[in-house]
Scaffold this active site. Structure first.
Site, PDB file in Angstrom:
ATOM      1  N   ASN A 240      48.750  34.838  51.508  1.00  6.83           N
ATOM      2  CA  ASN A 240      49.068  35.771  52.602  1.00  6.83           C
ATOM      3  C   ASN A 240      49.590  34.994  53.806  1.00  6.83           C
ATOM      4  O   ASN A 240      49.025  33.953  54.158  1.00  6.83           O
ATOM      5  CB  ASN A 240      47.812  36.524  53.031  1.00  6.83           C
ATOM      6  CG  ASN A 240      47.311  37.450  51.943  1.00  6.83           C
ATOM      7  OD1 ASN A 240      47.839  38.533  51.748  1.00  6.83           O
ATOM      8  ND2 ASN A 240      46.294  37.012  51.214  1.00  6.83           N
TER       9      ASN A 240
ATOM     10  N   GLU B 193      45.250  35.882  43.939  1.00  7.73           N
ATOM     11  CA  GLU B 193      45.582  35.951  45.371  1.00  7.73           C
ATOM     12  C   GLU B 193      44.568  35.095  46.126  1.00  7.73           C
ATOM     13  O   GLU B 193      43.352  35.249  45.930  1.00  7.73           O
ATOM     14  CB  GLU B 193      45.510  37.403  45.888  1.00  7.73           C
ATOM     15  CG  GLU B 193      45.791  37.452  47.393  1.00  7.73           C
ATOM     16  CD  GLU B 193      45.733  38.843  48.013  1.00  7.73           C
ATOM     17  OE1 GLU B 193      45.338  39.803  47.324  1.00  7.73           O
ATOM     18  OE2 GLU B 193      46.079  38.957  49.204  1.00  7.73           O
TER      19      GLU B 193
ATOM     20  N   GLU C  44      46.295  47.587  44.241  1.00  8.53           N
ATOM     21  CA  GLU C  44      45.172  46.833  44.817  1.00  8.53           C
ATOM     22  C   GLU C  44      43.905  47.675  44.822  1.00  8.53           C
ATOM     23  O   GLU C  44      43.986  48.904  44.828  1.00  8.53           O
ATOM     24  CB  GLU C  44      45.463  46.509  46.283  1.00  8.53           C
ATOM     25  CG  GLU C  44      46.460  45.420  46.533  1.00  8.53           C
ATOM     26  CD  GLU C  44      46.515  45.104  48.024  1.00  8.53           C
ATOM     27  OE1 GLU C  44      46.084  44.004  48.381  1.00  8.53           O
ATOM     28  OE2 GLU C  44      46.963  45.948  48.810  1.00  8.53           O
TER      29      GLU C  44
ATOM     30  N   GLU D 142      52.729  36.609  50.293  1.00 11.40           N
ATOM     31  CA  GLU D 142      52.471  38.035  50.541  1.00 11.40           C
ATOM     32  C   GLU D 142      52.644  38.328  52.013  1.00 11.40           C
ATOM     33  O   GLU D 142      52.090  37.613  52.862  1.00 11.40           O
ATOM     34  CB  GLU D 142      51.028  38.392  50.146  1.00 11.40           C
ATOM     35  CG  GLU D 142      50.841  38.527  48.667  1.00 11.40           C
ATOM     36  CD  GLU D 142      49.501  39.161  48.311  1.00 11.40           C
ATOM     37  OE1 GLU D 142      48.842  39.755  49.204  1.00 11.40           O
ATOM     38  OE2 GLU D 142      49.107  39.057  47.140  1.00 11.40           O
TER      39      GLU D 142
ATOM     40  N   ASP E   4      52.939  43.397  50.715  1.00  6.15           N
ATOM     41  CA  ASP E   4      51.496  43.697  50.675  1.00  6.15           C
ATOM     42  C   ASP E   4      51.199  45.048  51.332  1.00  6.15           C
ATOM     43  O   ASP E   4      51.948  45.494  52.205  1.00  6.15           O
ATOM     44  CB  ASP E   4      50.753  42.578  51.415  1.00  6.15           C
ATOM     45  CG  ASP E   4      49.299  42.465  51.007  1.00  6.15           C
ATOM     46  OD1 ASP E   4      48.848  43.278  50.188  1.00  6.15           O
ATOM     47  OD2 ASP E   4      48.615  41.536  51.512  1.00  6.15           O
TER      48      ASP E   4
HETATM   49  P1  C2E Z   1      44.834  41.844  51.600  1.00  3.81           P
HETATM   50  O1  C2E Z   1      45.850  40.769  51.572  1.00  3.81           O
HETATM   51  O2  C2E Z   1      45.278  43.223  51.321  1.00  3.81           O
HETATM   52  O3  C2E Z   1      43.673  41.398  50.632  1.00  3.81           O
HETATM   53  C1  C2E Z   1      43.008  42.277  49.827  1.00  3.81           C
HETATM   54  C2  C2E Z   1      41.696  42.595  50.385  1.00  3.81           C
HETATM   55  O4  C2E Z   1      41.063  43.578  49.604  1.00  3.81           O
HETATM   56  C3  C2E Z   1      40.755  41.411  50.339  1.00  3.81           C
HETATM   57  O5  C2E Z   1      39.910  41.525  51.439  1.00  3.81           O
HETATM   58  C4  C2E Z   1      39.975  41.645  49.085  1.00  3.81           C
HETATM   59  O6  C2E Z   1      38.731  40.968  49.057  1.00  3.81           O
HETATM   60  C5  C2E Z   1      39.811  43.136  49.126  1.00  3.81           C
HETATM   61  N1  C2E Z   1      39.574  43.691  47.813  1.00  3.81           N
HETATM   62  C6  C2E Z   1      39.969  43.205  46.633  1.00  3.81           C
HETATM   63  N2  C2E Z   1      39.596  44.021  45.630  1.00  3.81           N
HETATM   64  C7  C2E Z   1      38.956  45.070  46.199  1.00  3.81           C
HETATM   65  C8  C2E Z   1      38.327  46.254  45.683  1.00  3.81           C
HETATM   66  O7  C2E Z   1      38.284  46.520  44.494  1.00  3.81           O
HETATM   67  N3  C2E Z   1      37.789  47.112  46.561  1.00  3.81           N
HETATM   68  C9  C2E Z   1      37.818  46.836  47.905  1.00  3.81           C
HETATM   69  N4  C2E Z   1      37.254  47.721  48.716  1.00  3.81           N
HETATM   70  N5  C2E Z   1      38.392  45.730  48.443  1.00  3.81           N
HETATM   71  C10 C2E Z   1      38.949  44.857  47.578  1.00  3.81           C
HETATM   72  P2  C2E Z   1      39.601  40.324  52.351  1.00  3.81           P
HETATM   73  O8  C2E Z   1      39.478  39.084  51.554  1.00  3.81           O
HETATM   74  O9  C2E Z   1      38.488  40.730  53.205  1.00  3.81           O
HETATM   75  O10 C2E Z   1      40.903  40.182  53.188  1.00  3.81           O
HETATM   76  C11 C2E Z   1      41.285  41.133  54.073  1.00  3.81           C
HETATM   77  C12 C2E Z   1      42.629  40.876  54.617  1.00  3.81           C
HETATM   78  O11 C2E Z   1      42.678  39.675  55.386  1.00  3.81           O
HETATM   79  C13 C2E Z   1      43.657  40.628  53.547  1.00  3.81           C
HETATM   80  O12 C2E Z   1      44.109  41.836  53.035  1.00  3.81           O
HETATM   81  C14 C2E Z   1      44.731  39.898  54.290  1.00  3.81           C
HETATM   82  O13 C2E Z   1      45.543  40.777  54.998  1.00  3.81           O
HETATM   83  C15 C2E Z   1      43.921  39.077  55.234  1.00  3.81           C
HETATM   84  N6  C2E Z   1      43.771  37.734  54.699  1.00  3.81           N
HETATM   85  C16 C2E Z   1      42.902  37.277  53.763  1.00  3.81           C
HETATM   86  N7  C2E Z   1      43.138  35.993  53.510  1.00  3.81           N
HETATM   87  C17 C2E Z   1      44.198  35.634  54.267  1.00  3.81           C
HETATM   88  C18 C2E Z   1      44.931  34.428  54.442  1.00  3.81           C
HETATM   89  O14 C2E Z   1      44.684  33.404  53.774  1.00  3.81           O
HETATM   90  N8  C2E Z   1      45.962  34.420  55.353  1.00  3.81           N
HETATM   91  C19 C2E Z   1      46.301  35.525  56.052  1.00  3.81           C
HETATM   92  N9  C2E Z   1      47.320  35.453  56.893  1.00  3.81           N
HETATM   93  N10 C2E Z   1      45.647  36.689  55.910  1.00  3.81           N
HETATM   94  C20 C2E Z   1      44.621  36.742  55.005  1.00  3.81           C
HETATM   95 MG    MG Z   2      46.612  44.079  50.500  1.00  3.23          MG
HETATM   96 MG    MG Z   3      47.194  40.216  50.445  1.00  2.73          MG
END
Ligand code: C2E
Ligand code: MG
Ligand code: MG
Length: 675
Positions: A512, A457, A631, A544, A574
């Site tokens: 995403n 992802e 996730e 996603e 998602d």
């Molecule tokens: P998401 O799409 O649900 O992404 C998963 C989030 O959970 C990611 O946070 C990831 O780093 C985190 N995560 C993964 N494994 C674990 C784990 O084992 N434990 C915990 N506590 N967290 C974990 P991240 O990278 O901070 O991203 C947060 C949200 O921001 C994402 O949720 C997504 O909704 C958004 N986002 C991130 N990148 C993009 C992007 O390129 N475009 C868009 N539109 N939204 C994005």
């Molecule tokens: Mg997610």
């Molecule tokens: Mg995601």
């Protein structure tokens, strides 16, 4: 006092007294204007202006004196001594120059008053020297008290006049007061001085004609000098005014569409008030924003939106208290700056304004509801420095706009720290893409049965030089607010597709997308372009999206999603389990995968209910032939439960944290590559 008035009334020709007054007025006005010029100059130019000022005030005092003396009705025949007459003029100009130089010194603090006193003394010395030149055939007696009074009056009035000129910034009223004080000094000196003089004549003697001519000629020259200097100063003044006007226009201090002063004028006004507000006084800034302006534009068009803006501007104008400065500081934003005694008064004004401005508008027969949000700050309570005050005002208004239940906001340290951070993030986001501050990290999605990486992802990271690494949870909402997400989203698509081409063929990349991206009519075209540019096979790309995206604008979203699917791209739902978790969404058959949210996975070890829901979800997935990915898997226990219950894939810190493309390349092992 009575004797002075009697002296003016009975012993002076009224026409010549009037002429003397007019000369005083013109000369004093010109002097003030020249002294103002001197004050803003440096070095030799400054002294040139002072010299000019001294010539004007010196000749003015002397001419007014001479004209009044000519108008003096003496008890005996009189004539002038030409040397002493000219001498008194020289004394007047020289003394005035020294006095004005003294008044212009930066230290001591009393320099302007001392300079003024010296100017007053100069006028007195000029007067009595002039009176020595005034010859009369008789005995002249002086009343020492009246002489003293005349000197004191002259010194004090001049000291106050120069004090005003030096202590305060130029304004029409202040300059007029200083001019009138100078006029008062010259006239008071002269007439008190004349009252002090008593003449006892010897007998009739003819005055010398030549002397009268000398006096007349000298007066004509002096009057000419004053008029020349006065007009010169006036010319410069009007040129300056024209230049200032041009500067105003160049700076465009006025907002063209509403006629209100604009943002630049508003900021200048606040800075000026911060400087000129005396200790103990306060002023407030009340910012007013039409929060539903985008909706009004969308619904009724920009012409009606402009009329709404103007109508709101008019209401604000009508509600304005005296002395309040109003400006249009943004698209649908006005700001008022005005004196208040305390915060309570500011709040009262804000709530009255809110009540006035929120009434529905009737525009071209259409009833339009306006949603007004207000933010108020008080100087110096909230900040004593203009930039801080602006920052607080923006933060407070941002809070009022964000909270529909509290349309009026005042500073609140904790809440505003958040709002300020949000504003800083929004501001820093502008241009972040062009500056190359974004990076994509990839988190493995692992097949539970054989632990092979089925794909990654793409997770966006933003490294800002000052703010540091900002979480997408923080900056993505900000990018959505500003619309910046559209270009960022396009960059993500292109980068993710390009980088994924370096991975083994069976590994997918999940990207995403936000609600704003999906609202673009050409979203499917963007996806196609990213695939074409990178050469990535469409079935290796997964989009996603969250459930909320489908709830908001169902038919439009479905249409775009079908277009994307038609390209051969897969769709993943998602964060399932956080929102509505509507079964409807699963039923429409758009999705190729469901991602169970991490908050939900976190509880499966401890909560039997969470485990029961998991089991039901997995059964549903099997029924609908839809793979389920869990996730946020962090522990071996969670992984064991998920495996036992028949979950297909997992993603989480346990199986791999988000990493850069180079790290993926370094980690790639032959076993993974073969699978
Ligand atoms: P998401 O799409 O649900 O992404 C998963 C989030 O959970 C990611 O946070 C990831 O780093 C985190 N995560 C993964 N494994 C674990 C784990 O084992 N434990 C915990 N506590 N967290 C974990 P991240 O990278 O901070 O991203 C947060 C949200 O921001 C994402 O949720 C997504 O909704 C958004 N986002 C991130 N990148 C993009 C992007 O390129 N475009 C868009 N539109 N939204 C994005
Ligand atoms: Mg997610
Ligand atoms: Mg995601």
């Amino acid at each position: 006092m009575i004797s002075i008035l009697t002296c003016i009334g009975t012993r002076h020709d009224p026409w010549l007294v009037t002429l003397a007054m007019v000369i005083c007025l013109i000369g004093a006005r010109a002097t003030v204007s020249l002294v103002r010029h001197a004050a803003v100059e440096r070095g030799s130019v400054k002294y040139a202006w002072i010299f000019f000022s001294a010539i004007v005030i010196g000749t003015t005092a002397w001419t007014a004196h001479s004209v009044s003396v000519l108008g003096y009705i003496s008890d005996g025949p009189t004539w002038f001594d030409p040397t002493l007459t000219i001498g008194s003029l020289l004394i007047s100009m020289t003394g005035a120059y020294l006095a004005l130089v003294l008044a212009s010194l930066p230290a001591p603090k009393a320099a302007p008053a001392l300079g003024g006193a010296l100017l007053g003394l100069t006028i007195a010395v000029m007067h009595y020297t002039g009176m020595l030149a005034y010859r009369v055939d008789g005995i002249v007696r002086w009343d020492p008290h009246m002489v003293a009074v005349s000197v004191i009056l002259s010194c004090v009035l001049c000291a106050v006049a120069l004090g005003i000129l030096r202590a305060q910034v130029a304004s029409r009223r202040r300059d007029l007061s200083a001019s009138l004080l100078l006029v008062a000094a010259m006239l008071a000196m002269h007439f008190t001085g004349m009252t002090a003089m008593k003449i006892v004549p010897f007998g009739p003697v003819q005055p010398e004609d030549a002397n009268e001519h000398v006096a007349a000629l000298a007066i004509a020259i002096a009057a000419g000098l004053i008029i020349f200097a006065g007009s010169f100063a006036g010319l410069i003044d009007s040129r300056n005014r024209r230049e200032a006007g041009e500067q105003m226009a160049a700076l465009a201090l006025v907002d063209r569409s509403t006629g209100f002063p604009n943002r630049a004028a508003f900021r200048a006004q606040v800075r000026e008030r911060c400087q000129s507000t005396p200790p103990g006084d306060r002023f407030a800034i009340i910012a007013m924003d039409i929060a539903n302006m985008p909706a009004i534009s969308e619904q009724f068009g920009t012409r009606i939106a402009d009329l709404v803006l103007q109508a709101t501007g008019n209401r604000i104008l009508q509600a304005r208290k005296q002395g309040v400065f109003l400006a249009r500081t943004g698209e649908a934003r006005f700001c008022g700056v005005g004196r208040v005694t305390n915060r309570a008064e500011m709040l009262l004004r804000a709530s009255k304004l809110h009540a006035t401005l929120c009434r529905d508008l009737l525009i071209e027969g259409i009833e339009i509801a306006v949603d007004i949000r207000l933010g108020g700050v008080v100087y110096p309570d909230d900040a004593a420095e203009p930039e801080l005050l602006f920052g607080k005002m923006q933060a407070v208004l941002a809070r009022a706009i964000a909270d529909p239940l509290r349309p009026i906001a005042i500073p609140d340290e904790v809440a505003d720290a958040f709002a300020r951070r949000r504003l800083a993030v929004s501001a820093a986001l502008r241009g972040a893409l062009a500056r190359g501050e974004f990076e994509l990290l990839y988190q493995p999605q692992v097949r539970i049965t054989d632990r092979h990486v089925a794909g990654y992802e793409a997770l966006l990271r933003w490294h800002h030089p000052v703010l540091g690494t900002v979480s997408p949870a923080e900056f993505i909402p900000a990018a959505e607010e500003t619309g910046g997400i559209l270009s960022i989203g396009e960059w993500i698509l292109h980068t993710a597709c390009r980088e994924a081409t370096c991975w083994p063929e069976h590994q997918r990349v999940a990207v995403n997308v936000s609600v704003l991206q999906l609202r673009q009519p050409d979203m499917a075209e963007q996806v196609r372009a990213a695939l074409a540019a990178s050469g990535l096979s469409p079935d290796r790309l997964e989009i996603e999206l969250t459930e909320s995206l489908l709830i908001e604008d169902r038919s439009r979203a479905h249409h775009v999603l079908r277009q994307i699917k038609a390209l051969g791209v897969r769709l993943a739902l998602d964060d399932f389990g956080t929102g509505y978790s509507s079964m409807d969404v699963l039923r429409i058959g758009l999705f190729d995968k469901v991602k169970l949210d991490k908050s939900f996975v976190a509880d499966i070890e401890t909560e039997p209910q969470a485990c029961a829901i998991l089991r039901a979800m997995l059964a549903l997935g099997r029924e609908l032939s839809m793979p389920i990915l869990a996730e946020g898997v962090e522990t071996d226990e969670q992984l064991a439960i998920l495996q036992r219950e028949g979950c297909d894939k997992v993603q989480g810190y346990l199986t791999g944290r988000p990493m850069s493309v180079s790290m993926i390349a370094a980690r790639r092992d032959p076993a993974t590559a073969r699978a």
